[in-house]
Design an enzyme around this catalytic site. Structure first.
Site, PDB file in Angstrom:
ATOM      1  N   GLY A  60       0.862  -1.179   0.000  1.00 47.43           N
ATOM      2  CA  GLY A  60       0.000   0.000   0.000  1.00 47.43           C
ATOM      3  C   GLY A  60       0.903   1.234   0.000  1.00 47.43           C
ATOM      4  CG  ASP A 248      -0.002   2.074  -5.771  1.00 46.94           C
ATOM      5  OD1 ASP A 248      -1.165   1.702  -6.015  1.00 46.94           O
ATOM      6  OD2 ASP A 248       0.694   1.595  -4.865  1.00 46.94           O
TER       7      ASP A 248
HETATM    8  O1  MRU Z   1       0.720  -3.964  -4.568  1.00 46.55           O
HETATM    9  P1  MRU Z   1       0.084  -3.201  -3.431  1.00 46.55           P
HETATM   10  O2  MRU Z   1      -0.789  -4.047  -2.563  1.00 46.55           O
HETATM   11  O3  MRU Z   1       1.114  -2.418  -2.649  1.00 46.55           O
HETATM   12  O4  MRU Z   1      -0.835  -2.161  -4.158  1.00 46.55           O
HETATM   13  C1  MRU Z   1      -1.638  -1.318  -3.393  1.00 46.55           C
HETATM   14  C2  MRU Z   1      -2.582  -0.521  -4.181  1.00 46.55           C
HETATM   15  O5  MRU Z   1      -2.617  -0.537  -5.391  1.00 46.55           O
HETATM   16  C3  MRU Z   1      -3.448   0.400  -3.398  1.00 46.55           C
HETATM   17  O6  MRU Z   1      -4.697   0.509  -3.983  1.00 46.55           O
HETATM   18  C4  MRU Z   1      -2.782   1.774  -3.362  1.00 46.55           C
HETATM   19  O7  MRU Z   1      -1.465   1.643  -2.865  1.00 46.55           O
HETATM   20  C5  MRU Z   1      -3.500   2.732  -2.573  1.00 46.55           C
HETATM   21  S1  MRU Z   1      -3.220   2.412  -0.867  1.00 46.55           S
HETATM   22  C6  MRU Z   1      -3.863   3.619   0.097  1.00 46.55           C
END
Ligand code: MRU
Length: 357
Positions: A60, A248
């Site tokens: 996240g 992200d």
């Molecule tokens: O691969 P991840 O689990 O780190 O990806 C996370 C996401 O795509 C979330 O939707 C994004 O980081 C927003 S978190 C507040």
């Protein structure tokens, strides 16, 4: 097991990441084991923190940034930093920056802490390591506050009484606490709206099924999990009133990178004329990247697609593709909600209008 911290900054009974009370270690919740196991690891070195980010113990965008800041706090306390402070900080920064490419919060946090370290390089070891830890804690606290502020702003796009679809996990587990997309949902419910959540399971890593469902269920928020290919069906039946997701990285023109599958959800929301809201702290906005084509997309192991745990789903010898993220063009986004205000509709101009001057 409760978070091993008497007063977690997250504000929840669990935390994605915290600096321990005596500031010489980081604790991380292993999100790979949720929802069936709540296990925390204690990390004493920046190398361990970097590996925790790379291996997705923590994930996240904002939570990764906070973890990197805490990793730098450990690096600043280390014996190597006693001898060569800036050398150790830049080595640690490079190590952390090489873990995951898409979430810009990681690079933002490293740059913010490193810039402060340059100012503090001439201080004594104890004083400068105390300041670096304070800075990392400030980044964590600011993130929780930002989530609450954007929650209050974003709640206006949530229905008074209805179903909201979300993709991936953009909740307390993905941030310092409270969440971005799930923060909007939490704030809307706190304001009296009657919201039920549909959580896309989010193949292949299953952040929706495992993490979003876990934390909403812990809060007593009505949540049902659907497989990603069911969303169109529920839109066509008029069963979804709005979508809210995190991000992200947001480019200067409002293009939004988020977990793979988000773009498809945005297309459905537009076709069915429902709001598609992106909630993210300003640390996710990357004004140095002009548009979505410049956002690096993490390529993850194809084994996460060919297997679920130890179970093989795809014939031996057949390869799979696994981009971790996709880019939703700004024109499909109703509003980008940050703690600095909402860019609606997103564009260079509306983002510039809420940017720090
Ligand atoms: O691969 P991840 O689990 O780190 O990806 C996370 C996401 O795509 C979330 O939707 C994004 O980081 C927003 S978190 C507040």
């Amino acid at each position: 097991m409760p978070v091993p911290h008497p007063a977690p900054i997250s504000g929840h009974s669990y935390s994605a990441v915290e600096l321990v009370v005596d500031r010489d270690a980081v604790v991380m919740l292993d999100q790979r084991l949720l929802p069936t196991e709540e296990t925390y690891y204690r990390y004493d070195t920046v190398e361990q923190v970097a590996e925790g980010i790379r291996a997705m113990v923590v994930r996240g965008a904002p939570a990764i940034g906070i973890s990197a800041a805490y990793g730098l706090a450990l690096a600043a306390r280390s014996d190597r930093a006693r001898g060569d402070f800036m050398g150790e900080i830049s080595r640690a920064g490079e190590l952390l920056a090489a873990t995951r490419p898409t979430a810009v919060n990681l690079f933002w946090a490293i740059e913010r802490v490193t810039a402060k370290c340059r100012d503090w390089a001439d201080l004594g070891h104890e004083e400068r390591s105390r300041r670096v830890a304070d800075e990392a804690i400030a980044i964590h606290r600011e993130d929780v506050e930002a989530c609450k502020t954007m929650g209050a702003i974003g709640a206006q796009w949530m229905p008074e009484d209805g179903v909201v679809l979300t993709h991936c996990n953009a909740g307390a587990l993905a941030t310092g606490g409270y969440g971005t997309a799930l923060g909007v949902i939490r704030a809307a419910i706190a304001a009296g709206k009657k919201i039920r959540v549909l959580a896309d399971e989010t193949r292949p890593y299953l952040q929706g099924a495992r993490l979003t469902a876990w934390e909403l269920h812990m809060d007593g928020i009505a949540v049902e999990v659907i497989t990603d290919n069911m969303a169109a069906h529920f839109f066509s039946r008029g069963e979804i009133q709005a979508v809210v997701v995190g991000s992200d990285r947001i480019a200067a023109n409002g293009d939004v990178a988020n977990k793979i599958g988000t773009y498809g959800v945005a297309c459905l929301a537009r076709l069915h004329e429902k709001p598609f809201v992106v909630a993210a702290p300003w640390s996710t906005v990357d004004l140095r990247t002009a548009d979505g084509s410049g956002i690096p997309i993490e390529e993850r192991s194809s084994e996460e697609v060919t297997h679920v745990g130890a179970k093989q789903l795809v014939p031996t010898g057949v390869r799979a593709r696994h981009p971790g993220f996709d880019v939703t063009p700004a024109r499909l986004v109703t509003a980008i909600v940050t703690e600095r205000g909402a860019a609606t509709p997103p564009s260079n101009a509306t983002l510039a209008a809420i940017a720090p001057k």
